[in-house]
Motif scaffolding. Sequence first.
Motif, PDB file in Angstrom:
ATOM      1  N   TRP A 200       0.881  -1.248   0.041  1.00 11.68           N
ATOM      2  CA  TRP A 200      -0.062  -0.036  -0.133  1.00 11.68           C
ATOM      3  C   TRP A 200       1.011   1.208   0.111  1.00 11.68           C
ATOM      4  O   TRP A 200       0.540   2.272  -0.558  1.00 11.68           O
TER       5      TRP A 200
ATOM      6  N   THR B  16       1.708   2.520  -3.382  1.00 12.15           N
ATOM      7  CA  THR B  16       0.782   3.322  -4.095  1.00 12.15           C
ATOM      8  C   THR B  16       0.514   4.688  -3.731  1.00 12.15           C
ATOM      9  O   THR B  16      -0.009   5.504  -4.477  1.00 12.15           O
TER      10      THR B  16
ATOM     11  N   GLU C 297      -0.433   7.931  -9.491  1.00  9.82           N
ATOM     12  CA  GLU C 297      -0.335   6.598 -10.251  1.00  9.82           C
ATOM     13  C   GLU C 297       0.159   6.503 -11.773  1.00  9.82           C
ATOM     14  O   GLU C 297       0.022   7.513 -12.593  1.00  9.82           O
TER      15      GLU C 297
ATOM     16  N   THR D  14      -2.151   6.604 -15.188  1.00  9.13           N
ATOM     17  CA  THR D  14      -3.088   7.772 -15.232  1.00  9.13           C
ATOM     18  C   THR D  14      -2.870   9.208 -14.622  1.00  9.13           C
ATOM     19  O   THR D  14      -3.467  10.263 -14.878  1.00  9.13           O
TER      20      THR D  14
ATOM     21  N   ILE E  72      -3.051   9.888 -11.617  1.00  8.49           N
ATOM     22  CA  ILE E  72      -3.797  10.322 -10.441  1.00  8.49           C
ATOM     23  C   ILE E  72      -3.202  10.197  -9.099  1.00  8.49           C
ATOM     24  O   ILE E  72      -2.551   9.334  -8.697  1.00  8.49           O
ATOM     25  N   GLU E  73      -3.395  11.433  -8.323  1.00 12.50           N
ATOM     26  CA  GLU E  73      -2.515  11.670  -7.330  1.00 12.50           C
ATOM     27  C   GLU E  73      -3.189  10.427  -5.897  1.00 12.50           C
ATOM     28  O   GLU E  73      -4.542  10.667  -5.926  1.00 12.50           O
ATOM     29  N   ARG E  74      -2.577   9.754  -5.435  1.00 17.79           N
ATOM     30  CA  ARG E  74      -3.136   8.851  -4.053  1.00 17.79           C
ATOM     31  C   ARG E  74      -2.367   9.155  -3.041  1.00 17.79           C
ATOM     32  O   ARG E  74      -1.191   8.953  -2.893  1.00 17.79           O
ATOM     33  N   PHE E  75      -3.184   9.376  -1.939  1.00 15.04           N
ATOM     34  CA  PHE E  75      -2.709   9.568  -0.624  1.00 15.04           C
ATOM     35  C   PHE E  75      -1.601  10.467  -0.472  1.00 15.04           C
ATOM     36  O   PHE E  75      -0.738  10.379   0.515  1.00 15.04           O
TER      37      PHE E  75
ATOM     38  N   PHE F 102      -2.395  14.044   0.035  1.00 16.70           N
ATOM     39  CA  PHE F 102      -2.874  14.843   0.973  1.00 16.70           C
ATOM     40  C   PHE F 102      -2.196  16.526   0.653  1.00 16.70           C
ATOM     41  O   PHE F 102      -1.774  17.001   1.676  1.00 16.70           O
TER      42      PHE F 102
ATOM     43  N   GLY G 212       5.607  -3.907  -4.365  1.00 19.17           N
ATOM     44  CA  GLY G 212       4.401  -3.197  -4.771  1.00 19.17           C
ATOM     45  C   GLY G 212       4.178  -2.755  -5.943  1.00 19.17           C
ATOM     46  O   GLY G 212       3.062  -3.139  -6.852  1.00 19.17           O
TER      47      GLY G 212
ATOM     48  N   GLU H 296       1.778  -4.218  -8.951  1.00 18.61           N
ATOM     49  CA  GLU H 296       0.610  -3.099  -9.454  1.00 18.61           C
ATOM     50  C   GLU H 296       0.809  -2.925 -11.151  1.00 18.61           C
ATOM     51  O   GLU H 296      -0.263  -3.011 -12.098  1.00 18.61           O
TER      52      GLU H 296
ATOM     53  N   GLN I 280      -1.485  -4.330 -14.279  1.00 13.95           N
ATOM     54  CA  GLN I 280      -2.305  -3.357 -15.243  1.00 13.95           C
ATOM     55  C   GLN I 280      -1.786  -3.937 -16.612  1.00 13.95           C
ATOM     56  O   GLN I 280      -2.621  -3.924 -17.392  1.00 13.95           O
TER      57      GLN I 280
ATOM     58  N   LEU J 182     -10.872   9.075  -4.724  1.00 13.11           N
ATOM     59  CA  LEU J 182     -10.103   9.348  -5.800  1.00 13.11           C
ATOM     60  C   LEU J 182     -10.666   9.485  -7.265  1.00 13.11           C
ATOM     61  O   LEU J 182     -11.786   8.999  -7.304  1.00 13.11           O
TER      62      LEU J 182
ATOM     63  N   SER K 251      -7.486  -1.757 -18.367  1.00 12.14           N
ATOM     64  CA  SER K 251      -6.821  -2.039 -17.148  1.00 12.14           C
ATOM     65  C   SER K 251      -7.816  -1.502 -15.808  1.00 12.14           C
ATOM     66  O   SER K 251      -8.993  -1.457 -16.161  1.00 12.14           O
TER      67      SER K 251
ATOM     68  N   LEU L  64      -6.056  -4.180  -2.032  1.00 16.34           N
ATOM     69  CA  LEU L  64      -5.279  -4.529  -0.718  1.00 16.34           C
ATOM     70  C   LEU L  64      -6.020  -4.449   0.549  1.00 16.34           C
ATOM     71  O   LEU L  64      -5.586  -5.155   1.447  1.00 16.34           O
TER      72      LEU L  64
END
Lengths: 493, 153
Positions: free
Chosen positions: A177, A180, A184, A187, A189-192, A194, A442, A446, A450, B26, B37, B47
């Motif tokens: 995790w 991640t 990403e 794409t 895309i912003e993850r976690f 903040f 990780g 992923e 994909q 998100l 995908s 997860l």
Amino acid sequence: MFEQALLAMASVATDPYLLFLIFVTTILGVVIGVLPGLGATTGAALLLPFTLTMDPVHAIAVLATIYVSATFAGSITAILINTPGTSAAAATTFDGYPLAQKGEAGRALGVAVISSTVGGVFSVIVLCFAAPLLARVAYEFRSPEYFALTVFGLSMLASISAGGAVKNLIGGIFGVWLSTIGAERVTGIERFMFGNYELYEGLHFVPIFIGLFAISELLVQSKTVNKIVNTVSMKAVKLPTKEDYKKIWKTILRSCGIGTFIGVLPAEGATVASMIGYSEARRWSKNKDEFGKGAIEGIAGAEAANNSATGGAMVPTMVLGIPGSGTTAIILVGLMVHGLRPGVYLFTEQVEKVYQIFGSMFFANIMFMLMGLYAAKIFARVSLVPTAILWPIVFGLSVIGAYAFQGQLLDVWLALIFGVIGFFARRHGFSVAPIAVGLILGEMVETNLQHSLKMFDGAWWMIFTQPLALMFLVFAFLGLCGPYIYSLITKRK
Amino acid sequence: MTNKFYTIPLFLTIFSIIIIGISLQLDTSPEMIVGDSMQARSFPIFLMILNLILISVLTFQYKKNNPEPIKLEKFPTWGSMGLFFIFYLLTVYTDMFIGIFVVMLLMGLLWGEKRIWVSFLTATLTPLFIFLLFDFVLKIRFPRGILMDMYYG
């Protein structure tokens, strides 16, 4: 292949700077190994930032030397003060310390040095031959195979180091995790994050590893303040006699095979190897009653196995990019930081560098043998450095090392935060090594998932139709559920 | 300190649920980018679902085996964590090297070093040596602060 290996060995032998680096790092590795709590993983994590400006081969040679020399050095304190410098030397205490108490500390150390060297050299030879062969097989791998392989690697976390299988898997998933966090890759895309754009490219391994291994160990060691250590006196290290060799040569050979095999398995390491090496030495011995009272076969079995696991663990690390332990996870990061992409590419495009690294490991084994034989007594004294001096130094090295990686203060805060997280995890019986391995694997999991989905137009079950991928997934399933199924069957019987 | 068997599983469950909640918020990508995908949110959610399954197994194990209570650590451990916070404040408001010096000095004393001069020397020489190594050999610039402003000008 054999010619290339010999040429690379020769190039190491004729590179005075590299030999000097191996010599200095071996001393450092032995010092790190004899200091209880530090160990190969913490040592490699602390040294990683210092290797940033080095030539890639020199940098990885430094990390690999720390790995092999610290793994050996743990046996010095295991024998002399009944405190294994590294977890891999825990099995050495079973017979090493009782033999030392009988006034034969020099003999015990002599057996440990010779067994470790034979184990280490054996595994380097296996590494030279097995790694290119495995690389040829890996040449056939595509995304589904890599995805299945990383799942297999993650499943093996169930048995990595201390902690139960479930706790290790939870730690591994937490690590995955963590990978991640950030943008990403497909794409964007912003993850976690903040709103923290310094995390856009994700968490970097170096500060996280410094936190998980060095800072958390500092907090764990704070519990052992003022611990009294009993030492055993020793005059000099004695080489094994002819009688000793007759007693231990079979054990050493057996443990070399066991250790190398266990090292090759993803996520297994020197600690497991030494335990199995020891128990097999006992099982095959004619003098089982001597075990636990100072049997030299016990020392030889454990030491040959843990050092041969070091070369074995480098095979999946360099060929497949799957680390075999916490220390190889750091070596893997070292490879990536220096632009050496682990995998087939490394063995086709930069094969001479690979063999130079293997050659460095060979010379590191020879150097720690000389140091073990002639300077073990001095190194044993290092282990008596007060914790109140040692660990503040580790703190200083950790924060500057975390900062130096990218020149960002955020990395220092991350190292401290992950140090505290690692401490609480260990406090509740979770090991930190699965988190580190999960973090590394990780992205691979992923990304390859994909790519596999794109390959099969979203039909995920098609992964199971690929023979190699299916094989790895079956291994993963057996690794996870095999012990439970076996116990259910034996209970019914 | 007594630990209820569900303390850790409960903490981990809350963590997993929070991550699932954040993941669901998100952004999603257009179909033409993602294609066959998966969306960026799918993997973390997958997860955490795996995590929840493992947590339920862990809860069962904890209930069955009843883990031993963990003793509360003594002052050096909590004090060391407190020193990390002091390091943060000193680094942000003065200089990283002042922070390292103060924390190393106090940590040595906190861990039972009775010879103040030994702790003082360790806290002075170690950062100095590391600074010289990183500055001259590795050419790494350190964050600005009181000391670094004086050094870099």
